[in-house]
Scaffold this active site. Structure first.
Site, short mmCIF file in Angstrom:
data_model
loop_
_atom_site.label_atom_id
_atom_site.label_comp_id
_atom_site.label_asym_id
_atom_site.label_seq_id
_atom_site.Cartn_x
_atom_site.Cartn_y
_atom_site.Cartn_z
CG HIS A 45 -29.12 18.47 116.03
ND1 HIS A 45 -28.87 17.65 117.11
CD2 HIS A 45 -27.90 18.84 115.57
CE1 HIS A 45 -27.56 17.54 117.29
NE2 HIS A 45 -26.96 18.26 116.36
CG ASP B 246 -30.80 15.65 118.92
OD1 ASP B 246 -31.29 15.86 117.80
OD2 ASP B 246 -29.69 16.06 119.26
CB SER C 107 -24.30 16.12 115.72
OG SER C 107 -24.32 17.10 116.71
#
Length: 460
Positions: free
Chosen positions: A102, A132, A208
């Site tokens: 993402h 992911d 992230s």
């Protein structure tokens, strides 16, 4: 940015041996804290800036909360640049980097900035929305600092860890905590439910793709999501285990641009307390097999419906997400040792892990201009198609892979199974294409969508 979760399924070379871990004890160790570890690990954690172009439809009623609901989707499609900010971890001195899907997925322009402010362009080698994860290659990079992968199966609850990333874009930040839990599979990230390590080290948006490292400076996970009510860290963060990261790197180095998971050909569900009593188990645990595809490798190995899978490669599995994870890290082309309980007896089976077979061939056809539904892409159903579209094991016929512009307007969806076209049953893409080219002006389609039969009457 970090994906918040608002409340409301072989490594590079050999895994390094687990070194002794302990808390700081002497006055000197306490004084310096994690400083030596940060100096060693932080240079391998990078900031990632990504851009991608998306198409958005512009409507005169976009700002009107009432009329927008009626006119959504109307108007011309306009390109728009989307910016993404996140973190990544260098895994080799030649510039292999891991981050989250993402953060960089579908991006056209990716820049990687090191702690010393050097910048490199990067390209995506392999990306997978479901896990992911994404593997990047930095261009013209060499002799870079990097982190070693630790076998995340050796991680224990209570170990001290550091989370390193770029929260809120303020710059590289280090937070400390412990491993709070293992085998967390009840939370979701990417496109499905995953399998994570849990930590209370503060993780915030922008972290992230950052590193979760142990006290020896080895990577145990990639920070990916948080559980939060407010959008900020509440001390419940999740990291993708390093074993899965290692398998991603292996496949990227082998030249694959999509992650390949072994196919189970099996449906199952967790065993709860009530089921355990009926199955003669002394405690809840494992996955009960509810159905097996005729070509399933588990069926070929000797498993049957109602068997309970307790372990894969010596490690327990209690949810389908754990099963997917264990098969993924075992890798295609290898064997997995599966411990199974059946009628009070426990037996081990060796299962060959491979891709879903393309038998019969899917013979994909895209309907031409003379078709009643031009642009619709159809394939014959086989084991691989069943897996891709999550279809029932006993289904046969023709699946809609892509409905196309006309098909979408008519109400077709990817995964719909074409049963009858204008009164003719169709069992192959050849038959379906012929029926659509010779359709009447009042076309009737009978479609299976999941467990439902849908009849569409269309005036052409």
């Amino acid at each position: 940015m970090l994906r918040p979760l608002v409340i409301a399924f072989s490594l590079v070379a050999a895994m390094p041996a687990l070194a002794e871990t302990r808390v700081p004890q002497t006055p000197a160790e306490i004084r310096f804290g994690f400083a030596p570890l940060v100096k060693e690990a932080a240079p391998a954690v990078v900031n990632i800036y990504a851009k991608r172009i998306v198409q958005e439809r512009q409507s005169l009623f976009t700002s009107d909360p009432f009329f927008d609901q009626f006119f959504r989707g109307f108007g011309e499609s306009q390109p728009k640049v989307q910016n993404s900010l996140g973190s990544g971890v260098i895994l080799s001195d030649d510039g292999i980097v891991v981050s989250n899907y993402h953060v960089v997925g579908m991006s056209t322009d990716i820049r990687v900035q090191l702690k010393d402010r050097r910048e490199y362009k990067a390209r995506v080698l392999l990306a997978d929305e479901e896990s992911d994860l994404a593997i990047l290659q930095m261009e013209d990079a060499n002799t870079l600092p990097f982190l070693k992968l630790r076998n995340s199966d050796t991680v224990e609850v209570g170990e001290l860890v550091l989370a390193i990333g770029n929260p809120f874009g303020v710059g590289q930040t280090v937070t400390s905590g412990i491993v709070s839990g293992l085998a967390r599979s009840g939370v979701s990230t990417g496109n499905s439910r995953g399998y994570f390590l849990q930590t209370d080290a503060a993780i915030n948006p922008g972290n992230s793709g950052g590193a979760l490292v142990d006290v020896n400076g080895e990577l145990i996970g990639i920070n990916t999501s948080i559980l939060t009510r407010s959008g900020g860290s509440n001390g419940i963060g999740f990291a993708i285990p390093a074993r899965l990261v290692g398998e991603f790197v292996n496949q990227a180095r082998e030249g694959y641009d999509e992650f390949r998971r072994p196919w189970a050909g099996m449906f199952g569900q967790p065993v709860d307390a009530d089921m355990a009593d009926g199955l003669g188990l002394d405690r809840p645990g494992g996955i009960i097999v509810s159905d097996l595809h005729p070509e399933s490798p588990f069926l070929a190995a000797g498993l049957e419906a109602s068997d309970v899978i307790l372990e894969v490669d010596g490690l327990p599995v209690n949810t389908p997400a754990e099963m997917v994870f264990r098969m993924s890290v075992a890798g295609l082309g290898n064997q997995a040792s599966v411990l199974v309980a059946r009628e009070g007896e426990v037996t081990s089976y060796d299962v060959d892990l491979g891709s879903a077979p393309e038998n019969p061939p899917r013979h994909t056809i895209e309907a031409g201009r003379k078709s009643a539904i031009p642009g619709v892409v159809m394939s014959n159903i086989n084991a691989a198609v069943v897996w891709e579209f999550n279809l029932p094991f006993n289904i046969e016929g023709v699946v809609v892979e892509t409905p196309g512009a006309v098909g979408s307007r008519l109400g077709l969806r990817a995964g719909d199974v074409l049963r009858v076209i204008d009164g003719e049953e169709v069992s192959s893409t050849k038959e379906a294409d012929h029926a659509l080219r010779n359709a009447s002006k009042r076309l009737t389609l009978e479609v299976q969508r999941g467990t439902q039969r849908v009849v569409m009457r269309i005036r052409l």
